[in-house]
Write a protein that holds these residues in place. Structure first.
Motif, PDB file in Angstrom:
ATOM      1  N   MET A  65      11.321   6.895   0.932  1.00 45.34           N
ATOM      2  CA  MET A  65      10.061   6.773   0.317  1.00 45.34           C
ATOM      3  C   MET A  65       9.173   5.281   0.365  1.00 45.34           C
ATOM      4  SD  MET A  65       9.159   7.795  -3.625  1.00 45.34           S
ATOM      5  CE  MET A  65       7.481   7.886  -4.587  1.00 45.34           C
ATOM      6  N   ALA A  66       8.021   5.293   0.659  1.00 48.83           N
ATOM      7  CA  ALA A  66       7.203   4.038   0.708  1.00 48.83           C
ATOM      8  C   ALA A  66       7.052   3.684  -0.636  1.00 48.83           C
ATOM      9  CB  ALA A  66       5.779   4.555   1.437  1.00 48.83           C
ATOM     10  N   SER A  67       6.966   2.268  -0.838  1.00 46.83           N
ATOM     11  CA  SER A  67       6.913   1.399  -1.856  1.00 46.83           C
ATOM     12  C   SER A  67       5.536   1.388  -2.060  1.00 46.83           C
ATOM     13  CB  SER A  67       7.539  -0.067  -1.771  1.00 46.83           C
ATOM     14  OG  SER A  67       6.651  -0.639  -0.848  1.00 46.83           O
ATOM     15  N   ALA A  68       4.984   1.078  -3.501  1.00 49.56           N
ATOM     16  CA  ALA A  68       3.638   0.594  -3.769  1.00 49.56           C
ATOM     17  C   ALA A  68       2.887  -0.308  -3.076  1.00 49.56           C
ATOM     18  CB  ALA A  68       3.499   0.454  -5.191  1.00 49.56           C
ATOM     19  N   ALA A  69       3.729  -1.155  -2.558  1.00 47.71           N
ATOM     20  CA  ALA A  69       3.100  -2.459  -1.738  1.00 47.71           C
ATOM     21  C   ALA A  69       2.784  -1.799  -0.483  1.00 47.71           C
ATOM     22  CB  ALA A  69       3.923  -3.494  -1.747  1.00 47.71           C
ATOM     23  N   ASP A  70       3.704  -0.869   0.286  1.00 44.71           N
ATOM     24  CA  ASP A  70       3.817  -0.464   1.363  1.00 44.71           C
ATOM     25  C   ASP A  70       2.247   0.589   1.517  1.00 44.71           C
ATOM     26  OD1 ASP A  70       5.778  -1.747   2.920  1.00 44.71           O
ATOM     27  OD2 ASP A  70       7.294  -0.235   2.067  1.00 44.71           O
ATOM     28  N   THR A  71       2.373   1.596   0.549  1.00 40.58           N
ATOM     29  CA  THR A  71       1.122   2.251   0.613  1.00 40.58           C
ATOM     30  C   THR A  71      -0.200   1.507   0.314  1.00 40.58           C
ATOM     31  OG1 THR A  71       2.629   3.875  -0.648  1.00 40.58           O
ATOM     32  CG2 THR A  71       0.236   4.094  -0.806  1.00 40.58           C
ATOM     33  N   LEU A  72      -0.042   0.414  -0.363  1.00 43.99           N
ATOM     34  CA  LEU A  72      -1.309  -0.321  -0.429  1.00 43.99           C
ATOM     35  C   LEU A  72      -1.726  -0.940   0.749  1.00 43.99           C
ATOM     36  CD1 LEU A  72      -0.763  -1.805  -3.897  1.00 43.99           C
ATOM     37  CD2 LEU A  72      -2.709  -0.176  -3.174  1.00 43.99           C
ATOM     38  N   LEU A  73      -0.542  -1.298   1.477  1.00 43.46           N
ATOM     39  CA  LEU A  73      -0.831  -2.090   2.971  1.00 43.46           C
ATOM     40  C   LEU A  73      -1.309  -1.166   3.963  1.00 43.46           C
ATOM     41  CD1 LEU A  73      -0.281  -4.724   4.614  1.00 43.46           C
ATOM     42  CD2 LEU A  73       1.993  -3.786   5.012  1.00 43.46           C
ATOM     43  N   THR A  74      -0.785   0.032   4.137  1.00 40.43           N
ATOM     44  CA  THR A  74      -1.216   0.971   5.071  1.00 40.43           C
ATOM     45  C   THR A  74      -2.636   1.365   4.772  1.00 40.43           C
ATOM     46  OG1 THR A  74       0.114   2.837   3.987  1.00 40.43           O
ATOM     47  CG2 THR A  74       1.042   1.478   5.806  1.00 40.43           C
ATOM     48  N   SER A  75      -3.051   1.658   3.451  1.00 38.65           N
ATOM     49  CA  SER A  75      -4.176   2.150   3.184  1.00 38.65           C
ATOM     50  C   SER A  75      -5.433   0.895   3.241  1.00 38.65           C
ATOM     51  CB  SER A  75      -4.395   2.405   1.716  1.00 38.65           C
ATOM     52  OG  SER A  75      -3.220   3.410   1.452  1.00 38.65           O
ATOM     53  N   GLY A  76      -4.963  -0.382   3.673  1.00 43.71           N
ATOM     54  CA  GLY A  76      -6.003  -1.457   3.820  1.00 43.71           C
ATOM     55  C   GLY A  76      -6.345  -2.261   2.574  1.00 43.71           C
ATOM     56  N   GLU A  77      -5.496  -1.902   1.736  1.00 40.15           N
ATOM     57  CA  GLU A  77      -5.890  -2.718   0.278  1.00 40.15           C
ATOM     58  C   GLU A  77      -4.828  -3.981   0.573  1.00 40.15           C
ATOM     59  OE1 GLU A  77      -7.945  -2.093  -2.282  1.00 40.15           O
ATOM     60  OE2 GLU A  77      -8.449  -0.204  -1.538  1.00 40.15           O
ATOM     61  N   TYR A  78      -5.198  -4.799   1.123  1.00 40.24           N
ATOM     62  CA  TYR A  78      -4.286  -5.817   1.472  1.00 40.24           C
ATOM     63  C   TYR A  78      -3.922  -6.768   0.335  1.00 40.24           C
ATOM     64  CZ  TYR A  78      -5.337  -4.334   6.190  1.00 40.24           C
ATOM     65  OH  TYR A  78      -5.493  -3.303   7.321  1.00 40.24           O
ATOM     66  N   ALA A  79      -5.295  -7.347  -0.202  1.00 40.50           N
ATOM     67  CA  ALA A  79      -4.949  -8.242  -1.356  1.00 40.50           C
ATOM     68  C   ALA A  79      -3.953  -7.352  -2.524  1.00 40.50           C
ATOM     69  CB  ALA A  79      -6.366  -8.560  -2.145  1.00 40.50           C
ATOM     70  N   ARG A  80      -4.348  -6.332  -2.824  1.00 38.46           N
ATOM     71  CA  ARG A  80      -3.547  -5.528  -3.797  1.00 38.46           C
ATOM     72  C   ARG A  80      -2.036  -5.301  -3.421  1.00 38.46           C
ATOM     73  NH1 ARG A  80      -6.194  -0.254  -5.523  1.00 38.46           N
ATOM     74  NH2 ARG A  80      -4.378  -0.296  -6.878  1.00 38.46           N
ATOM     75  N   ALA A  81      -1.741  -5.164  -1.842  1.00 34.68           N
ATOM     76  CA  ALA A  81      -0.408  -4.892  -1.556  1.00 34.68           C
ATOM     77  C   ALA A  81       0.217  -6.332  -1.787  1.00 34.68           C
ATOM     78  CB  ALA A  81      -0.613  -4.777  -0.235  1.00 34.68           C
ATOM     79  N   PHE A  82      -0.463  -7.386  -1.495  1.00 36.10           N
ATOM     80  CA  PHE A  82       0.210  -8.859  -1.564  1.00 36.10           C
ATOM     81  C   PHE A  82       0.826  -9.047  -3.031  1.00 36.10           C
ATOM     82  CE2 PHE A  82      -0.013 -13.282  -2.830  1.00 36.10           C
ATOM     83  CZ  PHE A  82       0.761 -13.848  -2.051  1.00 36.10           C
ATOM     84  N   VAL A  83       0.057  -8.624  -3.830  1.00 40.43           N
ATOM     85  CA  VAL A  83       0.376  -8.819  -5.426  1.00 40.43           C
ATOM     86  C   VAL A  83       1.497  -7.780  -5.485  1.00 40.43           C
ATOM     87  CG1 VAL A  83      -0.250  -8.353  -7.742  1.00 40.43           C
ATOM     88  CG2 VAL A  83      -1.939  -9.452  -6.074  1.00 40.43           C
ATOM     89  N   ALA A  84       1.396  -6.599  -5.380  1.00 42.21           N
ATOM     90  CA  ALA A  84       2.612  -5.641  -5.445  1.00 42.21           C
ATOM     91  C   ALA A  84       3.882  -6.170  -4.981  1.00 42.21           C
ATOM     92  CB  ALA A  84       2.157  -4.254  -4.918  1.00 42.21           C
ATOM     93  N   ALA A  85       3.530  -6.623  -3.655  1.00 40.16           N
ATOM     94  CA  ALA A  85       4.688  -6.895  -3.038  1.00 40.16           C
ATOM     95  C   ALA A  85       5.643  -8.256  -3.597  1.00 40.16           C
ATOM     96  CB  ALA A  85       4.429  -7.079  -1.388  1.00 40.16           C
ATOM     97  N   THR A  86       4.861  -9.141  -3.835  1.00 45.10           N
ATOM     98  CA  THR A  86       5.243 -10.194  -4.752  1.00 45.10           C
ATOM     99  C   THR A  86       5.888  -9.875  -5.971  1.00 45.10           C
ATOM    100  OG1 THR A  86       3.306 -11.572  -3.667  1.00 45.10           O
ATOM    101  CG2 THR A  86       4.604 -12.526  -5.359  1.00 45.10           C
ATOM    102  N   GLN A  87       5.387  -9.079  -6.666  1.00 42.34           N
ATOM    103  CA  GLN A  87       5.950  -8.570  -7.922  1.00 42.34           C
ATOM    104  C   GLN A  87       7.107  -7.829  -7.521  1.00 42.34           C
ATOM    105  OE1 GLN A  87       2.789  -6.600  -9.663  1.00 42.34           O
ATOM    106  NE2 GLN A  87       1.964  -8.304 -10.597  1.00 42.34           N
ATOM    107  N   ALA A  88       7.374  -7.073  -6.643  1.00 41.70           N
ATOM    108  CA  ALA A  88       8.695  -6.445  -6.234  1.00 41.70           C
ATOM    109  C   ALA A  88       9.618  -7.319  -5.500  1.00 41.70           C
ATOM    110  CB  ALA A  88       8.320  -5.413  -5.315  1.00 41.70           C
ATOM    111  N   GLY A  89       9.426  -8.583  -5.109  1.00 38.71           N
ATOM    112  CA  GLY A  89      10.206  -9.347  -4.409  1.00 38.71           C
ATOM    113  C   GLY A  89      10.402  -9.013  -2.896  1.00 38.71           C
TER     114      GLY A  89
END
Length: 207
Positions: free
Chosen positions: A1-25
């Motif tokens: 299952m894709a993580s929230a950060a992966d989903t944001l990344l592939t959706s083009g929400e790059y800034a939000r993906a960065f925040v989510a990925a950073t928070q998730a380590g």
């Protein structure tokens, strides 16, 4: 299952993906998202620096991961490209190549690694010739291998085609056209295809 950060990344929400990925380590995804902000959103050097910092963290955490070194090489490549014709940029470019070489050592048959390393060699060669360490023959070989190995990957066809265009190889147009006309799987693919169309336009202008 894709993580929230992966989903944001592939959706083009790059800034939000960065925040989510950073928070998730998830340092690799954080670096990819920050690099995408630079590459596709023209977000500037702060985002490139974030991409490099996250990638260095990824390498420190997972030194046996090809993805970590790919992220580092890609981020450093963006930083070097923005540095112009300076010794600092050359040093950064050499660090990028070392990271990409390491990634390929860890996963020697991955087409995405072949394509990105091909683009490094082609770009370095076009920018500073033999002084840079770039090798047009190596770029051609890597790009051709990558394109043949992953004919349905927008990412691979794009970066292989860009590499070929930088060394003015006659195969460039066909590879880039394939990248531009494949079915996009996500926003990353669509942004990559937009970049490819710009390169194709440049090829037409050379005539």
């Amino acid at each position: 299952m894709a993580s929230a950060a992966d989903t944001l990344l592939t959706s083009g929400e790059y800034a939000r993906a960065f925040v989510a990925a950073t928070q998730a380590g998830d340092a690799v995804t954080a670096s990819r998202a920050a690099a995408a902000m630079t590459e596709y959103r023209a977000a500037g050097p702060d985002w490139t620096a974030r991409a490099v910092t996250a990638a260095r963290q990824a390498v420190s955490t997972a030194p046996g991961s090809a993805d970590s070194y790919l992220a580092l090489g890609s981020a450093l490549g963006l930083q070097a490209r923005a540095g112009g014709y300076t010794l600092g940029a050359l040093n950064t470019a050499q660090q990028a190549r070392a990271a990409l070489d390491r990634a390929l050592t860890l996963a020697p048959d991955r087409p995405d690694l072949l394509a990105v390393l091909a683009e490094w060699h082609a770009g370095a060669w076009a920018k500073a010739g033999v002084f840079s360490g770039g090798n047009a023959g190596r770029a051609r070989d890597l790009a051709t291998r990558a394109a043949r190995a992953a004919p349905d990957s927008v990412f691979v066809q794009a970066h292989a085609g860009i590499a070929l265009s930088l060394i003015r190889d006659p195969q460039a147009r066909a590879v880039l056209t394939r990248a531009a006309t494949l079915n996009a799987q996500d926003a990353l693919d669509r942004d990559t295809q937009a970049q490819v169309r710009g390169v194709l336009g440049g090829l037409s202008a050379r005539r």
